[in-house]
Design an enzyme around this catalytic site. Structure first.
Site, short mmCIF file in Angstrom:
data_model
loop_
_atom_site.label_atom_id
_atom_site.label_comp_id
_atom_site.label_asym_id
_atom_site.label_seq_id
_atom_site.Cartn_x
_atom_site.Cartn_y
_atom_site.Cartn_z
N HIS A 186 -12.51 0.79 22.66
CA HIS A 186 -12.13 -0.19 21.62
C HIS A 186 -10.66 -0.11 21.20
CE1 HIS A 186 -16.49 0.63 21.23
NE2 HIS A 186 -16.53 -0.68 21.22
N GLY A 214 -10.02 -2.57 6.12
CA GLY A 214 -11.08 -3.25 6.86
C GLY A 214 -10.52 -4.43 7.64
N ARG A 269 -4.63 -7.27 7.14
CA ARG A 269 -4.01 -6.35 6.17
C ARG A 269 -3.27 -5.25 6.92
NH1 ARG A 269 -8.28 -4.00 2.99
NH2 ARG A 269 -8.60 -6.14 2.34
N ARG A 285 -10.24 -6.86 20.87
CA ARG A 285 -11.15 -7.60 19.99
C ARG A 285 -10.46 -8.13 18.73
NH1 ARG A 285 -17.09 -6.24 20.20
NH2 ARG A 285 -17.42 -5.33 22.25
N ARG A 314 -8.64 5.20 3.89
CA ARG A 314 -9.06 3.80 3.84
C ARG A 314 -8.29 3.11 2.73
NH1 ARG A 314 -12.10 -0.58 3.65
NH2 ARG A 314 -13.26 -1.04 1.77
N SER A 352 -10.56 -3.27 -0.14
CA SER A 352 -10.92 -4.03 -1.34
C SER A 352 -12.32 -3.61 -1.78
CB SER A 352 -10.87 -5.53 -1.08
OG SER A 352 -11.87 -5.91 -0.16
N GLU A 371 -17.61 0.95 3.54
CA GLU A 371 -17.20 1.87 4.60
C GLU A 371 -17.08 3.35 4.21
OE1 GLU A 371 -15.32 -0.92 3.94
OE2 GLU A 371 -16.02 -2.18 5.59
N ASP A 382 -12.80 -8.32 -6.76
CA ASP A 382 -13.71 -9.20 -7.49
C ASP A 382 -14.57 -8.36 -8.44
OD1 ASP A 382 -14.69 -8.87 -4.48
OD2 ASP A 382 -16.41 -8.72 -5.80
N ARG A 385 -6.27 -10.64 -0.73
CA ARG A 385 -6.94 -9.44 -0.20
C ARG A 385 -6.22 -8.95 1.05
NH1 ARG A 385 -13.33 -10.20 -1.31
NH2 ARG A 385 -13.11 -11.60 -3.06
#
Ligand code: R1P
Ligand code: URA
Length: 235
Positions: A4, A20, A24, A43, A87, A90, A181, A204, A217
């Site tokens: 990957h 994520g 970003r 990908r 990480r 959001s 995550e 949010d 985001r």
């Protein structure tokens, strides 16, 4: 090169920031790093390596959810030698005193299960942040003039969650926010003697319904990134 990740050996820094959202990752690399170069686009999951204040850093997307993060974190740690994974994500606020754009440092993350649950079987493993990184991030936030919320979060598998009773119980038990995550990231880091931390921005609010638009985001969370980088490379 892995299944990957197309990066060559040595193209991934020992320190990896993981949003994520691949967009970003692109924004962080182009905004905060010197000499960023794209090292992965398999990908559409973008990874960049550059330097921050002279220190090599990779910014690599994790995708959404623990199965996706698990693929990238496993390959980054086991095949590319990543040792520090932060990480930068959001999250949705679960407490009335947590507001849009607030920064959260996740001490621990509850979950129903993670991809590691098959390994840990009957054990309710308690995933926790690396203390040195958490302390450094708290100090970096203070120097930044930001007061973070520090505590437990909820790593869910279901963004569209009809089990509002679970959310209610987790809220009652002081859980600060929901994302998808961190529980697996912390568990994988523990398994491989790596360091991990989640630095999150509230996008949010589950109780008020307030929400930031998706472009913010992707490219709006400056404080979170500055705190994550400063925590990783303290003066
Ligand atoms: O903004 P990111 O980092 O993707 O994090 C949050 O946003 C996604 C859901 O919209 C999930 O991945 C969740 O954890
Ligand atoms: O997983 C997430 C991320 C942001 N906001 C939510 O409500 N859930």
């Amino acid at each position: 090169m892995t299944i990957h990740i197309a990066a060559a050996p040595g193209d991934i820094a020992p320190t990896v920031l993981m949003p994520g959202d691949p967009m970003r990752a692109k924004w962080v690399a182009e905004t905060f790093l010197d000499n960023p170069r794209c090292v992965n686009d398999v990908r559409g999951m973008l990874g960049y390596t550059g330097t921050w204040h002279g220190n090599p850093v990779t910014i690599h997307g994790s995708g959404m959810g623990m199965p996706s993060l698990s693929i990238y974190a496993n390959e980054l740690i086991r095949d590319y030698g990543a040792r520090t994974l932060i990480r930068i994500g959001s999250c949705g606020a679960m407490q009335p005193h947590v507001n849009l754009r607030d920064v959260i440092l996740a001490m621990t993350a509850s979950s129903i299960s993670t991809p590691s649950s098959t390994l840990l079987r009957e054990v309710n493993f308690a995933p926790c942040a690396d203390w040195g990184l958490l302390q450094a991030a708290a100090n970096a936030a203070q120097a930044h003039g930001t007061t973070p919320h520090i505590g437990g979060i909820w790593s869910t598998d279901t963004f569209y969650d009809d089990r509002t009773d679970l959310t209610d119980q987790l809220t009652r038990h002081g859980t600060l926010a929901v994302e998808m995550e961190t529980a697996e990231l912390y568990t994988l880091a523990a398994r491989h003697q790596a360091r991990a931390l989640s630095v999150l921005t509230v996008s949010d609010h589950l109780q008020t319904g307030a929400a930031l638009p998706s472009d913010q985001r992707a490219t709006g969370f400056v404080a979170m990134v500055e705190i994550a980088l400063a925590a990783t490379f303290p003066d």
